[in-house]
Write a protein that holds these residues in place. Structure first.
Motif, mmCIF file in Angstrom:
data_model
loop_
_atom_site.group_PDB
_atom_site.id
_atom_site.type_symbol
_atom_site.label_atom_id
_atom_site.label_comp_id
_atom_site.label_asym_id
_atom_site.label_seq_id
_atom_site.Cartn_x
_atom_site.Cartn_y
_atom_site.Cartn_z
ATOM 1 N N TRP A 185 -20.124 -33.187 15.892
ATOM 2 C CA TRP A 185 -19.506 -33.176 14.559
ATOM 3 C C TRP A 185 -18.209 -32.367 14.581
ATOM 4 C CZ3 TRP A 185 -18.448 -29.589 10.672
ATOM 5 C CH2 TRP A 185 -18.268 -30.117 9.383
ATOM 6 N N ILE A 186 -18.245 -31.211 15.242
ATOM 7 C CA ILE A 186 -17.053 -30.368 15.328
ATOM 8 C C ILE A 186 -15.975 -31.047 16.162
ATOM 9 C CG2 ILE A 186 -16.155 -28.183 16.207
ATOM 10 C CD1 ILE A 186 -18.992 -27.044 15.667
ATOM 11 N N ALA A 187 -16.377 -31.614 17.300
ATOM 12 C CA ALA A 187 -15.414 -32.232 18.205
ATOM 13 C C ALA A 187 -14.620 -33.332 17.515
ATOM 14 C CB ALA A 187 -16.131 -32.789 19.438
ATOM 15 N N PRO A 192 -8.012 -32.171 20.068
ATOM 16 C CA PRO A 192 -8.685 -32.558 21.312
ATOM 17 C C PRO A 192 -8.828 -31.417 22.315
ATOM 18 C CG PRO A 192 -7.111 -34.241 20.647
ATOM 19 C CD PRO A 192 -6.910 -33.092 19.725
ATOM 20 N N GLY A 193 -7.894 -30.486 22.322
ATOM 21 C CA GLY A 193 -7.965 -29.397 23.289
ATOM 22 C C GLY A 193 -8.886 -28.261 22.888
ATOM 23 N N ALA A 194 -9.405 -28.301 21.673
ATOM 24 C CA ALA A 194 -10.268 -27.217 21.203
ATOM 25 C C ALA A 194 -11.628 -27.283 21.895
ATOM 26 C CB ALA A 194 -10.440 -27.295 19.691
ATOM 27 N N ASP A 195 -12.232 -26.145 22.092
ATOM 28 C CA ASP A 195 -13.534 -26.044 22.747
ATOM 29 C C ASP A 195 -14.608 -25.968 21.676
ATOM 30 O OD1 ASP A 195 -15.843 -25.317 24.123
ATOM 31 O OD2 ASP A 195 -14.775 -24.071 25.564
ATOM 32 N N ALA A 196 -15.233 -27.110 21.363
ATOM 33 C CA ALA A 196 -16.232 -27.156 20.296
ATOM 34 C C ALA A 196 -17.405 -26.244 20.592
ATOM 35 C CB ALA A 196 -16.715 -28.593 20.093
ATOM 36 N N ALA A 214 -11.732 -22.524 14.108
ATOM 37 C CA ALA A 214 -10.746 -23.336 14.822
ATOM 38 C C ALA A 214 -9.374 -23.193 14.174
ATOM 39 C CB ALA A 214 -11.184 -24.791 14.837
ATOM 40 N N GLU A 215 -9.334 -23.161 12.850
ATOM 41 C CA GLU A 215 -8.064 -23.021 12.134
ATOM 42 C C GLU A 215 -7.447 -21.640 12.353
ATOM 43 O OE1 GLU A 215 -8.950 -23.844 8.096
ATOM 44 O OE2 GLU A 215 -9.324 -25.989 8.407
ATOM 45 N N GLU A 216 -8.272 -20.643 12.650
ATOM 46 C CA GLU A 216 -7.796 -19.272 12.818
ATOM 47 C C GLU A 216 -7.575 -18.910 14.286
ATOM 48 O OE1 GLU A 216 -10.965 -17.271 10.865
ATOM 49 O OE2 GLU A 216 -10.290 -17.825 8.859
ATOM 50 N N ASP A 217 -7.663 -19.902 15.172
ATOM 51 C CA ASP A 217 -7.469 -19.676 16.609
ATOM 52 C C ASP A 217 -8.374 -18.544 17.090
ATOM 53 O OD1 ASP A 217 -6.425 -20.241 19.079
ATOM 54 O OD2 ASP A 217 -4.626 -19.018 18.827
ATOM 55 N N ALA A 218 -9.647 -18.629 16.694
ATOM 56 C CA ALA A 218 -10.569 -17.528 16.938
ATOM 57 C C ALA A 218 -10.945 -17.380 18.405
ATOM 58 C CB ALA A 218 -11.836 -17.720 16.093
#
Length: 317
Positions: A185-187, A192-196, A214-218
């Motif tokens: 769901w997150i992916a 695309p480069g984010a690590d779900a 993800a929006e906060e580049d956590a």
């Protein structure tokens, strides 16, 4: 209800059961939607409110979950009310509780005839945030509901809801989905480069929180927190962000403290017989988080710097 349910995939079962109660004319006037934080309970409640009011459901694929602007149809509907904590007078944060005045304002709404001749729906988010007077005022409304009135109470912590309120609601348990379902769901909703998987771990397995992170580049921020806990100078982490307003500074400080807390919890869990220092550090972080949420209005940067200096290894202090 036919077709794909307009809720998160892990809530398909409860959504179907609620629809069956509606179709059979057996829907109780008060429901307690009970489940863990960050899995979309409030979204389900608002979608079900739309169902009861005859509104078109929001598209769960493209819907901006949690954004008030996306709920204009409910917020402006004459037969709907959404009750939740309101901003403080200065607008810098939300109040600690839902107040009795907010519940009293529902009085006339709950007894009058629906403006469009159908149901009247109240979504209360979150039930455990009612203060004592507000809870007692709501109890009176639950005891004498008006015709075709539906109260949807959402809760993360049912045990904190007044027992007499719980007894007058039908509990709807909303279990979380699997980790695999949450990752998929997150992916589908991040770059695309984010690590779900990493986002989900940082969020304590709560997918909606993972989207916020993800929006906060956590993930990158968490690496900085890890460096500080390993002995690095906290100054770049405290002062390195672009100039932010007071509210954004507080939010960023809260996120850094959240990430530090999660790392310390993992350290205490993974190290058998963990150094008592870790437990004192955890309490230090909790105190700082409570200070940020209080009305004391501390300076977020100074508070964060003080805490992080105290979290570095002894040899660096």
């Amino acid at each position: 209800m036919t077709g794909a349910p307009p809720v998160a995939p892990w809530h398909a079962g409860p959504w179907e059961r609620l629809g069956q109660l509606v179709e059979a004319g057996r829907l109780p006037h008060a429901l307690l939607l009970d489940g863990p934080r960050g899995w979309g309970k409030r979204f389900l409640a608002r979608q079900f409110a739309r169902r009861l009011l005859g509104l078109v459901p929001a598209d769960p694929e493209g819907f901006a979950w949690g954004e008030e602007s996306a709920d204009a149809d409910l917020l402006t509907h004459p037969d709907a009310r959404i009750v939740q904590r309101t901003p403080t007078r200065d607008g810098a944060r939300l109040r600690q509780q839902i107040t009795v005045d907010q519940v009293r304002e529902l009085g006339e709404f709950l007894v009058r005839t629906a403006g469009q001749g159908g149901a009247r729906v109240v979504v209360l988010e979150l039930a455990e945030e009612l203060n004592a007077n507000a809870a007692n005022a709501l109890l009176k409304r639950l005891e004498e509901p008006g015709s075709r009135t539906h109260l949807l109470l959402v809760t993360h912590e049912a045990s904190r809801v007044l027992a007499t309120i719980r007894s007058r609601c039908q509990r709807v348990p909303l279990a979380p989905g699997s980790r695999e379902a949450a990752e998929r769901w997150i992916a589908g909703r991040v770059d695309p480069g984010a690590d779900a998987r990493a986002l989900l771990e940082l969020a304590g397995d709560a997918p909606l929180r993972a989207l916020q992170l993800a929006e906060e580049d956590a993930v990158a921020l968490d690496r900085e927190v890890g460096s500080v806990l390993g002995g690095a100078d906290p100054a770049p982490l405290v002062h390195g962000a672009p100039r932010l307003d007071a509210g954004a500074q507080r939010e960023r400080a809260a996120l850094v403290l959240e990430l530090a807390y999660r790392r310390l919890v993992r350290r205490a869990r993974d190290e058998a017989g963990a150094d008592p220092l870790v437990h004192r550090q955890l309490e230090r972080v909790l105190q700082a988080r409570r200070a940020l949420e209080s009305t004391a209005n501390p300076n977020p940067a100074l508070l964060l710097e003080d805490v992080l200096l105290g979290l570095r290894p002894r040899r660096n202090r």
